[in-house]
Write a protein that holds these residues in place. Structure first.
Motif, PDB file in Angstrom:
ATOM      1  N   THR A 120       0.823  -1.212   0.000  1.00  0.00           N
ATOM      2  CA  THR A 120       0.000   0.000   0.000  1.00  0.00           C
ATOM      3  C   THR A 120       0.859   1.265   0.000  1.00  0.00           C
ATOM      4  O   THR A 120       0.357   2.346  -0.298  1.00  0.00           O
ATOM      5  CB  THR A 120      -0.952   0.042   1.212  1.00  0.00           C
ATOM      6  N   ARG A 121       2.168   1.121   0.300  1.00  0.00           N
ATOM      7  CA  ARG A 121       3.047   2.278   0.371  1.00  0.00           C
ATOM      8  C   ARG A 121       4.239   2.210  -0.584  1.00  0.00           C
ATOM      9  O   ARG A 121       4.966   3.194  -0.740  1.00  0.00           O
ATOM     10  CB  ARG A 121       3.569   2.423   1.797  1.00  0.00           C
ATOM     11  N   TYR A 122       4.443   1.062  -1.219  1.00  0.00           N
ATOM     12  CA  TYR A 122       5.674   0.841  -1.986  1.00  0.00           C
ATOM     13  C   TYR A 122       5.438  -0.199  -3.078  1.00  0.00           C
ATOM     14  O   TYR A 122       4.712  -1.169  -2.873  1.00  0.00           O
ATOM     15  CB  TYR A 122       6.762   0.330  -1.036  1.00  0.00           C
ATOM     16  N   ARG A 123       6.093  -0.013  -4.230  1.00  0.00           N
ATOM     17  CA  ARG A 123       6.088  -1.009  -5.308  1.00  0.00           C
ATOM     18  C   ARG A 123       7.497  -1.142  -5.854  1.00  0.00           C
ATOM     19  O   ARG A 123       8.159  -0.137  -6.142  1.00  0.00           O
ATOM     20  CB  ARG A 123       5.154  -0.612  -6.453  1.00  0.00           C
ATOM     21  N   ALA A 124       7.937  -2.359  -6.022  1.00  0.00           N
ATOM     22  CA  ALA A 124       9.255  -2.624  -6.596  1.00  0.00           C
ATOM     23  C   ALA A 124       9.209  -2.426  -8.106  1.00  0.00           C
ATOM     24  O   ALA A 124       8.168  -2.592  -8.741  1.00  0.00           O
ATOM     25  CB  ALA A 124       9.693  -4.048  -6.273  1.00  0.00           C
ATOM     26  N   ASP A 125      10.351  -2.088  -8.663  1.00  0.00           N
ATOM     27  CA  ASP A 125      10.498  -1.893 -10.098  1.00  0.00           C
ATOM     28  C   ASP A 125      10.113  -3.156 -10.872  1.00  0.00           C
ATOM     29  O   ASP A 125      10.210  -4.279 -10.356  1.00  0.00           O
ATOM     30  CB  ASP A 125      11.955  -1.533 -10.387  1.00  0.00           C
ATOM     31  N   ALA A 126       9.709  -2.982 -12.112  1.00  0.00           N
ATOM     32  CA  ALA A 126       9.284  -4.097 -12.962  1.00  0.00           C
ATOM     33  C   ALA A 126      10.378  -5.153 -13.132  1.00  0.00           C
ATOM     34  O   ALA A 126      10.074  -6.323 -13.351  1.00  0.00           O
ATOM     35  CB  ALA A 126       8.844  -3.567 -14.324  1.00  0.00           C
ATOM     36  N   SER A 127      11.635  -4.784 -12.998  1.00  0.00           N
ATOM     37  CA  SER A 127      12.726  -5.754 -13.146  1.00  0.00           C
ATOM     38  C   SER A 127      12.664  -6.852 -12.082  1.00  0.00           C
ATOM     39  O   SER A 127      13.242  -7.925 -12.261  1.00  0.00           O
ATOM     40  CB  SER A 127      14.086  -5.064 -13.077  1.00  0.00           C
ATOM     41  N   MET A 128      11.940  -6.590 -11.009  1.00  0.00           N
ATOM     42  CA  MET A 128      11.796  -7.581  -9.942  1.00  0.00           C
ATOM     43  C   MET A 128      10.561  -8.457 -10.141  1.00  0.00           C
ATOM     44  O   MET A 128      10.247  -9.285  -9.300  1.00  0.00           O
ATOM     45  CB  MET A 128      11.753  -6.878  -8.585  1.00  0.00           C
ATOM     46  N   HIS A 129       9.866  -8.273 -11.261  1.00  0.00           N
ATOM     47  CA  HIS A 129       8.676  -9.067 -11.572  1.00  0.00           C
ATOM     48  C   HIS A 129       8.795  -9.804 -12.900  1.00  0.00           C
ATOM     49  O   HIS A 129       8.173 -10.827 -13.087  1.00  0.00           O
ATOM     50  CB  HIS A 129       7.430  -8.165 -11.636  1.00  0.00           C
ATOM     51  N   GLY A 130       9.547  -9.280 -13.821  1.00  0.00           N
ATOM     52  CA  GLY A 130       9.632  -9.824 -15.175  1.00  0.00           C
ATOM     53  C   GLY A 130      10.610 -10.975 -15.289  1.00  0.00           C
ATOM     54  O   GLY A 130      10.846 -11.702 -14.323  1.00  0.00           O
ATOM     55  N   PRO A 131      11.214 -11.142 -16.476  1.00  0.00           N
ATOM     56  CA  PRO A 131      12.185 -12.216 -16.688  1.00  0.00           C
ATOM     57  C   PRO A 131      13.316 -12.136 -15.658  1.00  0.00           C
ATOM     58  O   PRO A 131      13.915 -11.079 -15.458  1.00  0.00           O
ATOM     59  CB  PRO A 131      12.702 -11.961 -18.101  1.00  0.00           C
ATOM     60  N   VAL A 132      13.583 -13.240 -15.002  1.00  0.00           N
ATOM     61  CA  VAL A 132      14.500 -13.242 -13.868  1.00  0.00           C
ATOM     62  C   VAL A 132      15.917 -12.828 -14.246  1.00  0.00           C
ATOM     63  O   VAL A 132      16.611 -12.198 -13.457  1.00  0.00           O
ATOM     64  CB  VAL A 132      14.489 -14.611 -13.151  1.00  0.00           C
ATOM     65  N   ARG A 133      16.348 -13.116 -15.458  1.00  0.00           N
ATOM     66  CA  ARG A 133      17.712 -12.732 -15.851  1.00  0.00           C
ATOM     67  C   ARG A 133      17.855 -11.229 -16.037  1.00  0.00           C
ATOM     68  O   ARG A 133      18.968 -10.725 -16.162  1.00  0.00           O
ATOM     69  CB  ARG A 133      18.126 -13.465 -17.119  1.00  0.00           C
ATOM     70  N   GLN A 134      16.735 -10.486 -16.057  1.00  0.00           N
ATOM     71  CA  GLN A 134      16.800  -9.031 -16.172  1.00  0.00           C
ATOM     72  C   GLN A 134      16.818  -8.340 -14.814  1.00  0.00           C
ATOM     73  O   GLN A 134      16.940  -7.125 -14.735  1.00  0.00           O
ATOM     74  CB  GLN A 134      15.627  -8.525 -17.009  1.00  0.00           C
TER      75      GLN A 134
END
Length: 112
Positions: free
Chosen positions: A45-59
């Motif tokens: 509710t206060r923070y979201r990690a960058d997309a690199s922490m959700h997408g293809p793991v090697r990225q």
């Protein structure tokens, strides 16, 4: 045992790594690192990690350490009224041990 952390600068070139990776292990470590960053920054509710922490793991921005642990540099966004801000403003550095223990090495403003 304490780890020595060297700051990660720039974008890591995941495709040029020479070591053999256990992808399942790397995915697990990335998820633990992202969850640690979310926890230390007040939850979703206060923070979201960058997309690199959700997408293809090697990225994901990581370094594999000599002891088998992984260190991730997670950029994150503050959330206001349920919406992540347009630019990341938080840097969290998390080391994940082979047994899943996480250590937050840094949490604060984005460093150069």
């Amino acid at each position: 045992m304490s780890a020595v952390f060297l700051p990660i600068t720039g974008t890591l070139a995941q495709g040029t790594r020479s070591e053999v990776l256990n992808i399942a292990e790397l995915i697990r470590a990335r998820n633990y690192a992202r969850q640690a960053a979310e926890r230390v920054n007040g939850g979703l509710t206060r923070y979201r990690a960058d997309a690199s922490m959700h997408g293809p793991v090697r990225q994901a921005p990581y370094v594999r350490n000599a002891d088998g642990s992984y260190t991730f540099r997670v950029l994150g966004y503050r959330v206001k009224n349920g919406v992540p801000q347009p630019l990341p403003s938080i840097e969290t550095v998390v080391t994940v041990a082979p047994d899943g223990r996480t250590t937050v090495n840094y949490n604060g403003v984005i460093r150069n």
